[in-house]
Scaffold this active site. Structure first.
Site, PDB file in Angstrom:
ATOM      1  CD  GLU A 143      56.817 101.741  72.886  1.00 29.51           C
ATOM      2  OE1 GLU A 143      57.798 102.515  72.858  1.00 29.51           O
ATOM      3  OE2 GLU A 143      56.926 100.527  73.137  1.00 29.51           O
ATOM      4  CB  ALA A 171      59.021 100.944  75.693  1.00 29.38           C
ATOM      5  CG  ASP A 172      55.702  97.158  73.767  1.00 31.93           C
ATOM      6  OD1 ASP A 172      55.548  96.500  74.806  1.00 31.93           O
ATOM      7  OD2 ASP A 172      54.857  97.968  73.357  1.00 31.93           O
ATOM      8  CG  MET A 173      59.731  96.238  69.009  1.00 30.85           C
ATOM      9  SD  MET A 173      59.949  96.894  67.337  1.00 30.85           S
ATOM     10  CE  MET A 173      61.061  95.666  66.631  1.00 30.85           C
ATOM     11  N   GLY A 176      61.748  93.148  74.657  1.00 34.52           N
ATOM     12  CA  GLY A 176      61.878  91.825  74.058  1.00 34.52           C
ATOM     13  C   GLY A 176      63.333  91.443  73.842  1.00 34.52           C
TER      14      GLY A 176
END
Length: 381
Positions: A143, A171-173, A176
């Site tokens: 992240e 960035a991660d979420m 997703g």
């Protein structure tokens, strides 16, 4: 179909760890899909150890991104277990989500090309750090690294201090979320053609995506946007002001709203000051205006100003910490902080509703799972 489980009957296999792919899979789980999380023997998903704090032996980030799933243990170094997993995917899965290190799924024979040769209708999502192209495509990513390299960090913080990381794994979420969007589009296409698709997302692409407004500004002017802290960049006033008991954020979007603000704070004459009549005037003389308002707002509390400004039609909201946000009446009414059957840990739900109802979790995050042989039994049912 009950409880708005719109994806009931869809089977998702998640071969992943950390945040991006697990969050995508958790969205599918909350929408009613049967999500099977594949974990290595021993420690399983690395997020299980991202503590303290821990809850029921697993770190709280693991709970946030893994509720509503089943966990199956697969030793990817064992060809027999890989074969069983491959058989299950070919026979039962609708979607595969994977975010293993670049090159690993090909080594294990669990890549899209191999699996879709057996099951052409399979939707396969590759979730990576830098995507499938470019000089950095084989590099890992996390992240903070993605926020840094994409320019997001450069936009965040005060102009005269070091840039700061955004306080959520966007960035991660976000990756997703894009993965789910891609997979849902592919599911829709499969209804027409019978064919699956390979969906590709990456943390780098998502991070760049969040810079859309600032990037457009840079492309138009050739000037790198500066950090503005709590201040917005388009309208004035638009930012944070210190009150008697904390920060208040105010946004004035129109000249009419500015006139209302001036009346509400007892300085009606400011609306006719040539320096502040239009938004362009206020932007040109922002320092002077903010100095005037900065002397006014400390005279009352956040709650008092919210009542006064709200009555005048001016948008004003206190800066709350997480405890205040968790206990607020609006959070309670939104039902975003959800109870989970069989667990006392409240977790944030999906920020969407169907027919006025928010999807509810079915069960907590799983403990380390059953052995791979359990999948073989499932497939035989």
């Amino acid at each position: 179909m009950s409880d708005h489980r719109l994806l009931e009957g869809i089977t998702v296999v998640e071969i992943s760890s950390s945040v991006a792919a697990p969050f995508a899979a958790r969205i599918f789980a909350d929408l009613g899909a049967d999500v099977i999380k594949i974990e290595a023997p021993g420690g399983g998903d690395s997020a299980r150890k991202w503590g303290p704090p821990f809850w029921r032996d697993d770190a709280t980030p693991f709970h946030a991104f893994n509720r509503g799933k089943r966990s199956i243990t697969v030793d990817l170094k064992d060809p027999a277990q890989i074969a069983m997993l491959s058989d299950f995917i070919a026979e039962r899965a609708d979607i595969v989500l994977q975010n293993l290190r670049a090159g690993l799924v090909e080594r294990y024979g669990l890549d899209a090309q191999t699996l879709r040769a057996r099951a052409p209708g399979l939707i396969y999502a590759n979730i990576g750090a830098f995507g499938e192209k470019g000089p950095m495509r084989m590099q890992p990513g996390y992240e903070a690294l993605m926020q840094a390299i994409s320019g997001l960090i450069s936009l965040t913080g005060e102009a005269d201090r070091d840039p700061v990381r955004i306080g959520a794994p966007i960035a991660d979420m976000g990756t997703g979320m894009w993965t789910v969007i891609g997979c849902l589009a592919a599911l829709h296409e499969r209804q027409r053609s019978g064919e699956g698709r390979v969906v590709g997302t990456s943390l780098y692409d998502t991070s760049l995506g969040w810079t859309a407004m600032a990037m457009a500004q840079y492309q138009a002017t050739g000037k790198v946007p500066s950090r503005t802290g709590l201040k917005g960049i388009s309208v004035v006033p638009n930012g944070g002001f210190h009150t008697a008991d904390g920060l208040l954020v105010i946004t004035v979007g129109t000249d009419v709203q500015f006139r209302s603000l001036c009346g509400a704070v007892g300085r009606a004459e400011l609306a006719d000051d040539p320096r502040f009549v239009t938004n362009a005037d206020r932007r040109a003389n922002e320092t002077a205006l903010l100095a005037i308002l900065g002397d006014i707002f400390p005279t009352r509390t956040r709650a008092e100003w919210c009542e006064i400004l709200g009555a005048a039609g001016v948008a004003a909201i206190p800066v709350q910490n997480l405890a205040e946000a968790a206990e607020s009446e609006q959070t309670a009414a939104s039902e975003m902080l959800q109870d989970c059957p069989g667990d006392e840990l409240k977790l944030i739900g999906l920020p969407l509703r169907f027919d006025g109802e928010r999807p509810k979790p079915r069960w907590p995050a799983p403990k380390q799972g059953e052995p791979i042989h359990q999948l073989k039994s499932d497939a035989a049912e």
